[in-house]
Design a protein around this motif. Sequence first.
Motif, short mmCIF file in Angstrom:
data_model
loop_
_atom_site.label_atom_id
_atom_site.label_comp_id
_atom_site.label_asym_id
_atom_site.label_seq_id
_atom_site.Cartn_x
_atom_site.Cartn_y
_atom_site.Cartn_z
N VAL A 1 25.04 42.40 36.03
CA VAL A 1 25.72 43.65 36.30
C VAL A 1 27.25 43.76 35.60
CG1 VAL A 1 26.34 45.58 37.72
CG2 VAL A 1 24.06 44.51 38.01
N ALA A 2 27.99 42.53 36.10
CA ALA A 2 29.54 42.85 35.75
C ALA A 2 29.88 41.14 35.73
CB ALA A 2 30.16 43.38 36.68
N GLU A 3 30.83 40.95 34.96
CA GLU A 3 31.37 39.45 34.86
C GLU A 3 32.75 39.63 35.79
OE1 GLU A 3 33.45 40.29 30.42
OE2 GLU A 3 31.68 38.50 30.94
N MET A 4 33.20 40.69 36.17
CA MET A 4 34.39 40.86 37.27
C MET A 4 34.18 41.93 38.04
SD MET A 4 37.54 41.95 34.61
CE MET A 4 37.63 43.06 33.49
N ASN A 5 34.99 42.10 39.13
CA ASN A 5 34.81 43.17 39.99
C ASN A 5 35.72 44.47 39.52
OD1 ASN A 5 37.60 42.75 40.49
ND2 ASN A 5 37.28 41.52 42.23
N GLU A 6 35.46 45.42 40.25
CA GLU A 6 36.20 46.66 39.86
C GLU A 6 37.64 46.85 40.29
OE1 GLU A 6 33.28 49.78 41.00
OE2 GLU A 6 32.08 49.22 39.46
N GLY A 7 38.10 46.00 41.09
CA GLY A 7 39.52 45.95 41.64
C GLY A 7 39.60 46.84 42.98
N GLY A 8 40.49 47.34 43.40
CA GLY A 8 40.72 48.06 44.61
C GLY A 8 41.41 47.42 45.76
N THR A 9 41.13 47.94 47.11
CA THR A 9 41.63 47.42 48.05
C THR A 9 40.74 46.80 48.98
OG1 THR A 9 43.45 49.07 48.29
CG2 THR A 9 43.01 47.85 50.13
N TRP A 10 40.66 45.62 49.00
CA TRP A 10 39.54 44.59 49.53
C TRP A 10 39.77 43.25 49.88
CZ3 TRP A 10 34.91 46.81 50.22
CH2 TRP A 10 34.65 47.96 49.35
N SER A 11 39.24 42.67 50.92
CA SER A 11 39.75 41.28 51.45
C SER A 11 39.33 40.32 50.48
CB SER A 11 39.34 41.19 52.66
OG SER A 11 39.37 39.97 53.28
N ARG B 1 43.31 36.26 37.84
CA ARG B 1 42.96 36.53 36.46
C ARG B 1 41.48 37.36 36.28
NH1 ARG B 1 46.43 33.41 32.78
NH2 ARG B 1 47.32 31.76 34.15
N ASP B 2 41.66 37.75 35.21
CA ASP B 2 40.30 38.76 34.72
C ASP B 2 39.23 37.91 34.09
OD1 ASP B 2 41.26 38.57 32.14
OD2 ASP B 2 41.84 40.49 31.92
N ALA B 3 38.15 38.41 33.40
CA ALA B 3 37.20 37.72 32.80
C ALA B 3 37.67 37.03 31.39
CB ALA B 3 36.18 38.60 32.64
N ASN B 4 38.75 37.56 31.18
CA ASN B 4 39.20 37.12 29.69
C ASN B 4 40.46 36.15 30.21
OD1 ASN B 4 37.55 38.63 28.35
ND2 ASN B 4 38.82 40.52 28.36
N ASN B 5 40.35 35.64 31.35
CA ASN B 5 41.63 34.76 31.62
C ASN B 5 42.84 35.32 31.37
OD1 ASN B 5 42.06 32.24 32.75
ND2 ASN B 5 42.40 31.02 30.85
N ASP B 6 43.06 36.48 31.33
CA ASP B 6 44.34 37.25 31.36
C ASP B 6 44.90 37.57 32.88
OD1 ASP B 6 44.48 37.29 28.51
OD2 ASP B 6 43.40 39.24 28.58
N LYS C 1 43.69 45.23 40.15
CA LYS C 1 43.12 45.68 39.04
C LYS C 1 41.93 44.60 39.07
CE LYS C 1 46.50 48.06 37.17
NZ LYS C 1 46.51 49.52 37.18
N PRO C 2 40.84 45.16 38.27
CA PRO C 2 39.67 44.17 38.33
C PRO C 2 40.14 42.58 37.88
CG PRO C 2 39.25 46.30 37.13
CD PRO C 2 40.95 46.33 37.38
N ALA C 3 39.26 41.87 38.77
CA ALA C 3 39.67 40.45 38.36
C ALA C 3 38.56 39.76 38.60
CB ALA C 3 40.72 40.05 39.40
N ALA C 4 38.70 38.41 38.00
CA ALA C 4 37.31 37.51 38.06
C ALA C 4 37.65 36.18 39.08
CB ALA C 4 37.07 37.19 36.70
N ALA C 5 39.03 35.76 39.27
CA ALA C 5 39.15 34.79 39.78
C ALA C 5 40.40 34.61 40.43
CB ALA C 5 39.05 33.48 38.85
#
Lengths: 183, 340
Positions: free
Chosen positions: A128-138, A163-168, A72-76
């Motif tokens: 543009v964004a504060e977290m990525n869009e998720g997916g299958t990536w390294s 964690r996502d941008a809201n620290n969830d 899922k989209p994540a920020a950290a």
Amino acid sequence: MSIFNLLRVRIPVLVLCSFIFFTCDDATYDLDNPNDPENMDLEPPALFFHPSEIDTKLDSSFSMQLYGLKLKPAAAAHLDIRYEYGSVQIDSVVADTFFQSLNDPFQIVDDDSSGTLDYFIYLLPDTVAEMNEGGTWSLATVYFTAISTGGSELLFGENTKLRDANNDSVAVKSFGSGFINVE
Amino acid sequence: MMSIIRGIIILQFVCFCFASETTKAVSLKTGSQLAILEFEGWAISQPLTEFLTEEFRETVRDLKIFQVQDRGITNKFKIFKPRKRDYWSCWSEECALDLGRKLGVNYVLAGNIQKKGDDEFLIKGRLFSVDMETILNEFAMNSSGITDSLLLEMKKMAYNVSGLPVPDTLSVGSDLSQVATSEDIKQKRQWIQLPPIPSKIKALMMSTALPGSGQIWAEKKYPGYGFMGTEATLGTAALIAYLQYDKAWGGFEKTYSDYQKGSDPHELIELRPKIIQYAADTRKYNAFMKNIRSVGLSIWAVNMVHAYLVAPSDDFFDGEYFFDLEYKTDVNQVQFNVNF
């Protein structure tokens, strides 16, 4: 009109009619590439090592990617990597595309040289964004050096989390493992 | 007593000597009444065939070998045996003899005029003896050119039918260029020397090679173009399906090859749905082509049978030498006849 005239005049029709007899083979395939995450018995979203197995020689360097499957989209992320101390040694860790934005990600590498690597990585927000869009990536690439012969395993530790941008918390349902065989 | 015996022997000898002449006298008494049936026109207009038939009657009548029956009486056969116009009416021995008896004549002449090419005609005729119940003679003449040449050939045929030599005036009066063309045709045909192909078989072969062409050749243009158009449409649909298939197959081969060689999980997981989609497309278009093939071949088969049925029955197909597939309207059945 003779048969020759008929054929001469209507050759295009004859050519068209000949396509009636056309049939071809059906496509058959086996999606059995071992590097395909779908063949790794992982339940997404998941984290795994790529490649999952490496054969290498003593004192040689090699790398392994820490890969996310349908995340899922994540920020950290905090990646807790367990490796066999004395078998391999970690040279460096480089962030990959998952947390890449217009800015390079911020990262902290904590290798206690006793078999645990704590790797923290943060996506730095841009316009543009504060977290990525998720997916299958390294997420990152870890560079090792084989220091003794034999086989050793690589595992994700229990502290691994995203964690996502809201620290969830971002769910990760399953974790893959890696294997290093040094000759 | 001896003189009586001698007289009987002499009488027997005289009878023996004149026996052959007596037989000849009987054969001469078979009569010379000739009914000329209206020629069947194939790919030429009815007024033209009527005109040529009447000219032929007049020429035979003028030669005074046969007593030619009047057109009005002869044409009564249409009342006896009404048939569709596009079939040659009375070309078989059985039919001609039956008509001859009904018309009360000694001879019947039936014939047809076929348009073989743009300027080429084939005139065929058969002379039947009603009394002897057999075909006496058969005539076939080629004519290439305009109607005047056709008329000339009919007159020549009248001389042939009457058993008289064709006068030079008829040959001189003809268009030399057309005669030369006709000679050329004859010479070309001598090189090939193919056996005559029955019209029904010819139509069948043509429609087998190209749907509808047999019907068009047999002057059944609408069904012919219908079959041809249908098959061409199906062929076009099959071509489009094949192009789509080819495109999908190309995509499938490329993506599947990339998948098999690839090692990046991100790329592999993106290639996977594409491969499945391309494979589904190839199966879809291939199934479509198979369906078109089934339908197209069915129509093709129907077209072949139809071409055979609508083609005119000629002398190879009148139940004398060959087989015949014929629809009998009186019993509402299709009958298959084989004769050797």
